[in-house]
Enzyme design. Structure first.
Site, PDB file in Angstrom:
ATOM      1  N   CYS A   1       4.054  10.344  58.187  1.00 43.58           N
ATOM      2  CA  CYS A   1       3.347  10.999  58.453  1.00 43.58           C
ATOM      3  C   CYS A   1       3.917  11.556  60.058  1.00 43.58           C
ATOM      4  O   CYS A   1       3.509  12.434  60.708  1.00 43.58           O
ATOM      5  CB  CYS A   1       2.501   9.835  59.532  1.00 43.58           C
ATOM      6  SG  CYS A   1       1.375   9.455  58.324  1.00 43.58           S
TER       7      CYS A   1
ATOM      8  N   HIS B   1       0.596  11.848  67.129  1.00 40.53           N
ATOM      9  CA  HIS B   1       0.041  11.629  65.876  1.00 40.53           C
ATOM     10  C   HIS B   1      -1.036  10.441  65.529  1.00 40.53           C
ATOM     11  O   HIS B   1      -1.060   9.374  66.586  1.00 40.53           O
ATOM     12  CB  HIS B   1       1.343  11.041  64.624  1.00 40.53           C
ATOM     13  CG  HIS B   1       0.757  10.013  63.969  1.00 40.53           C
ATOM     14  ND1 HIS B   1       0.186  11.440  62.673  1.00 40.53           N
ATOM     15  CD2 HIS B   1       0.916   9.284  62.964  1.00 40.53           C
ATOM     16  CE1 HIS B   1      -0.067  10.273  61.300  1.00 40.53           C
ATOM     17  NE2 HIS B   1       0.014   9.246  61.754  1.00 40.53           N
TER      18      HIS B   1
ATOM     19  N   ASN C   1      -6.301   9.737  59.836  1.00 37.92           N
ATOM     20  CA  ASN C   1      -4.771  10.565  59.263  1.00 37.92           C
ATOM     21  C   ASN C   1      -4.508  11.544  58.653  1.00 37.92           C
ATOM     22  O   ASN C   1      -5.145  10.766  57.729  1.00 37.92           O
ATOM     23  CB  ASN C   1      -4.193   9.445  59.583  1.00 37.92           C
ATOM     24  CG  ASN C   1      -3.256   9.090  59.570  1.00 37.92           C
ATOM     25  OD1 ASN C   1      -2.739   9.729  59.474  1.00 37.92           O
ATOM     26  ND2 ASN C   1      -2.265   7.504  59.082  1.00 37.92           N
TER      27      ASN C   1
HETATM   28  N1  COA Z   1     -13.508  -3.420  56.699  1.00 36.94           N
HETATM   29  C1  COA Z   1     -13.930  -4.292  56.860  1.00 36.94           C
HETATM   30  N2  COA Z   1     -12.525  -5.875  57.061  1.00 36.94           N
HETATM   31  C2  COA Z   1     -11.131  -5.418  56.864  1.00 36.94           C
HETATM   32  C3  COA Z   1     -11.143  -3.680  56.380  1.00 36.94           C
HETATM   33  C4  COA Z   1     -12.530  -2.689  56.452  1.00 36.94           C
HETATM   34  N3  COA Z   1     -11.695  -1.997  55.857  1.00 36.94           N
HETATM   35  N4  COA Z   1      -9.740  -3.740  55.816  1.00 36.94           N
HETATM   36  C5  COA Z   1      -9.517  -5.010  56.297  1.00 36.94           C
HETATM   37  N5  COA Z   1     -10.287  -5.952  56.612  1.00 36.94           N
HETATM   38  C6  COA Z   1     -10.553  -7.245  56.906  1.00 36.94           C
HETATM   39  C7  COA Z   1      -9.133  -8.384  56.629  1.00 36.94           C
HETATM   40  O1  COA Z   1      -9.333  -8.420  54.943  1.00 36.94           O
HETATM   41  C8  COA Z   1      -8.935  -9.197  58.067  1.00 36.94           C
HETATM   42  O2  COA Z   1      -9.937 -10.017  56.369  1.00 36.94           O
HETATM   43  P1  COA Z   1      -9.469 -11.335  56.812  1.00 36.94           P
HETATM   44  O3  COA Z   1      -9.217 -11.899  59.120  1.00 36.94           O
HETATM   45  O4  COA Z   1     -10.442 -12.112  56.556  1.00 36.94           O
HETATM   46  O5  COA Z   1      -8.335 -11.755  56.616  1.00 36.94           O
HETATM   47  C9  COA Z   1      -9.785  -8.633  59.089  1.00 36.94           C
HETATM   48  O6  COA Z   1     -10.596  -7.037  58.567  1.00 36.94           O
HETATM   49  C10 COA Z   1      -8.575  -8.195  60.305  1.00 36.94           C
HETATM   50  O7  COA Z   1      -7.680  -7.575  58.821  1.00 36.94           O
HETATM   51  P2  COA Z   1      -6.085  -7.100  60.042  1.00 36.94           P
HETATM   52  O8  COA Z   1      -5.661  -6.547  58.828  1.00 36.94           O
HETATM   53  O9  COA Z   1      -4.990  -8.464  61.175  1.00 36.94           O
HETATM   54  O10 COA Z   1      -7.047  -6.319  60.897  1.00 36.94           O
HETATM   55  P3  COA Z   1      -6.704  -4.825  62.281  1.00 36.94           P
HETATM   56  O11 COA Z   1      -7.187  -5.395  63.326  1.00 36.94           O
HETATM   57  O12 COA Z   1      -5.679  -5.174  62.087  1.00 36.94           O
HETATM   58  O13 COA Z   1      -6.721  -3.871  61.601  1.00 36.94           O
HETATM   59  C11 COA Z   1      -5.834  -1.857  60.495  1.00 36.94           C
HETATM   60  C12 COA Z   1      -6.377  -3.681  60.512  1.00 36.94           C
HETATM   61  C13 COA Z   1      -5.238  -1.376  59.082  1.00 36.94           C
HETATM   62  C14 COA Z   1      -6.580  -0.976  60.965  1.00 36.94           C
HETATM   63  C15 COA Z   1      -4.406  -1.652  61.501  1.00 36.94           C
HETATM   64  O14 COA Z   1      -3.355  -2.469  61.318  1.00 36.94           O
HETATM   65  C16 COA Z   1      -3.847  -0.398  61.505  1.00 36.94           C
HETATM   66  O15 COA Z   1      -4.386   0.357  62.353  1.00 36.94           O
HETATM   67  N6  COA Z   1      -2.981  -0.139  61.312  1.00 36.94           N
HETATM   68  C17 COA Z   1      -1.955   0.822  61.837  1.00 36.94           C
HETATM   69  C18 COA Z   1      -2.543   1.483  60.247  1.00 36.94           C
HETATM   70  C19 COA Z   1      -2.199   2.590  60.479  1.00 36.94           C
HETATM   71  O16 COA Z   1      -2.117   3.581  61.187  1.00 36.94           O
HETATM   72  N7  COA Z   1      -0.963   3.149  59.663  1.00 36.94           N
HETATM   73  C20 COA Z   1      -1.006   4.927  59.448  1.00 36.94           C
HETATM   74  C21 COA Z   1       0.851   5.141  60.272  1.00 36.94           C
HETATM   75  S1  COA Z   1       1.182   6.405  60.138  1.00 36.94           S
END
Ligand code: COA
Length: 344
Positions: free
Chosen positions: A114, A252, A282
């Site tokens: 990215c 980004h 993204n």
């Molecule tokens: N829909 C519904 N539920 C989802 C889901 C989806 N698409 N993806 C994950 N979940 C669930 C998880 O399984 C978890 O369930 P649990 O509590 O029963 O285990 C719950 O939602 C919370 O997951 P968590 O990973 O703690 O959520 P979060 O608030 O951290 O959000 C992301 C997840 C991926 C959105 C977040 O971590 C994020 O944006 N990270 C950076 C990712 C990114 O941008 N990467 C590229 C960088 S260049």
């Protein structure tokens, strides 16, 4: 380091097909509400079967050249940031160099996921600073849909496809336009937090191997905020500025919450942070040049403005730089070309 280099054209290409959060509700166990609240994303674009990172990049490059009013034969450098090339080689940049008709240009790709566009424009800046190039086309172009596991709800809702390009030229004495403090960082010890397998991954079966993106979202989230806030502070200070001097941050576009937390840490009001991730998700290295092109067309960038760019991604790798905006030559050409591309 400061280099007299100006962005004279911007362009973008987004594939026609829109995949909404509601569409994703029918594919994996997720909801529109969850995706919007956790990421800010409402929809993303998905490349058609015949489209590739090079075909989309060529469209974006043509739009940028039109906006710069530059003959492609004047281009002497094409650098594409991409982590989703059409194939292992030739480089996406070489395919684009041929497609746009730039016979005198060197062409190569850079891959820092990215952060690819910032790596590409930092490299082009050095070429221009030394006089090795006069007119560069710098891209971020990605077909993320081809490396996603469409049954993994933790990743497939986040990404989209698209391409953005800028024309970067040497600024003549007295002309506005500078690239200040291009900073790049990497921490390869954290590679396992965000990576994609490919045909050369050990244990993969040659041509049958599938590329697949794998991510620890929570860990990436935490690292992204701290790394981008720190490197932005460093870039602003290295340019001899304070955060109050930044007219617009074009970051980004990964996640609205990451951007809000980074801006808060920097003391930058969200009104000065450009966001379009609700419409595209993204698109990896393509997010910043797509956003620059939209910000320019929407009149959010004025000559003399200090513009802060920052990105974070797999590697881990991240970067930041401050641009003194010079103004593109034909600001609305990109909108016309992009609209034409969408209509066709
Ligand atoms: N829909 C519904 N539920 C989802 C889901 C989806 N698409 N993806 C994950 N979940 C669930 C998880 O399984 C978890 O369930 P649990 O509590 O029963 O285990 C719950 O939602 C919370 O997951 P968590 O990973 O703690 O959520 P979060 O608030 O951290 O959000 C992301 C997840 C991926 C959105 C977040 O971590 C994020 O944006 N990270 C950076 C990712 C990114 O941008 N990467 C590229 C960088 S260049």
């Amino acid at each position: 380091m400061t280099v007299s280099a100006r962005i004279t054209g911007t362009g973008r290409y987004l594939p026609e097909r829109i995949l909404t959060n509601q569409d994703l509700e029918r594919m994996v166990e997720t909801s529109d509400q969850w995706i919007r609240e956790r990421t800010g994303i409402r929809e993303r674009r998905i490349a058609a079967d015949h489209e590739t990172s090079s075909s989309m990049g060529a469209e974006a490059a043509r739009a940028a050249l039109a906006s710069a009013e530059l003959d492609p034969r004047e281009v002497d450098l094409v650098i594409a940031g991409t982590c989703t090339p059409d194939g292992m080689f030739p480089a996406v940049a070489s395919r684009i160099q041929y497609a746009i008709g730039a016979p005198h240009a060197a062409a190569f790709d850079v891959n820092s996921a990215c952060n690819g566009f910032l790596s590409a424009i930092s490299t082009a800046t050095q070429f221009i600073g030394t006089g090795a190039a006069q007119h560069a086309v710098v891209l971020g172009t990605e077909t993320m849909s081809r490396i996603l596991d469409w049954s993994d709800r933790t990743t497939c809702v986040l990404f989209g496809d698209g391409a953005g390009a800028v024309v970067l030229e040497a600024a003549q004495p007295g002309e506005p336009g500078r690239v200040e403090a291009p900073l790049l960082r990497s921490d390869g010890s954290q590679a396992s937090l965000l990576y994609a397998t490919g045909p050369c991954t050990p244990g993969q079966a040659g041509i049958e191997a599938e590329a697949r993106l794998v991510m620890d979202g929570r860990a990436v989230f935490r690292s992204a905020v701290n790394a981008m806030a720190d490197i932005c502070s460093d870039a602003i200070a290295a340019a001899g500025l304070t955060v109050d001097d930044i007219a617009l941050c074009v970051p980004h576009q990964a996640n609205e919450r990451i951007l809000a937390a980074t801006a808060k840490q920097l003391g930058l009001p969200m009104e000065r942070v450009f966001m379009n991730l609700d419409r595209y998700g993204n698109t990896s290295s393509a997010t910043i040049p797509i956003a620059l092109s939209e910000a320019s067309d929407e009149g959010r960038l004025q000559p003399g403005d200090r513009v802060l760019l920052t990105a974070f991604g797999g590697g881990l790798s991240w970067g930041a730089m401050v641009l003194e905006w010079s103004g593109v030559r034909a600001p609305l050409a990109t909108a016309a070309v992009a609209a034409g591309a969408r209509a066709s």
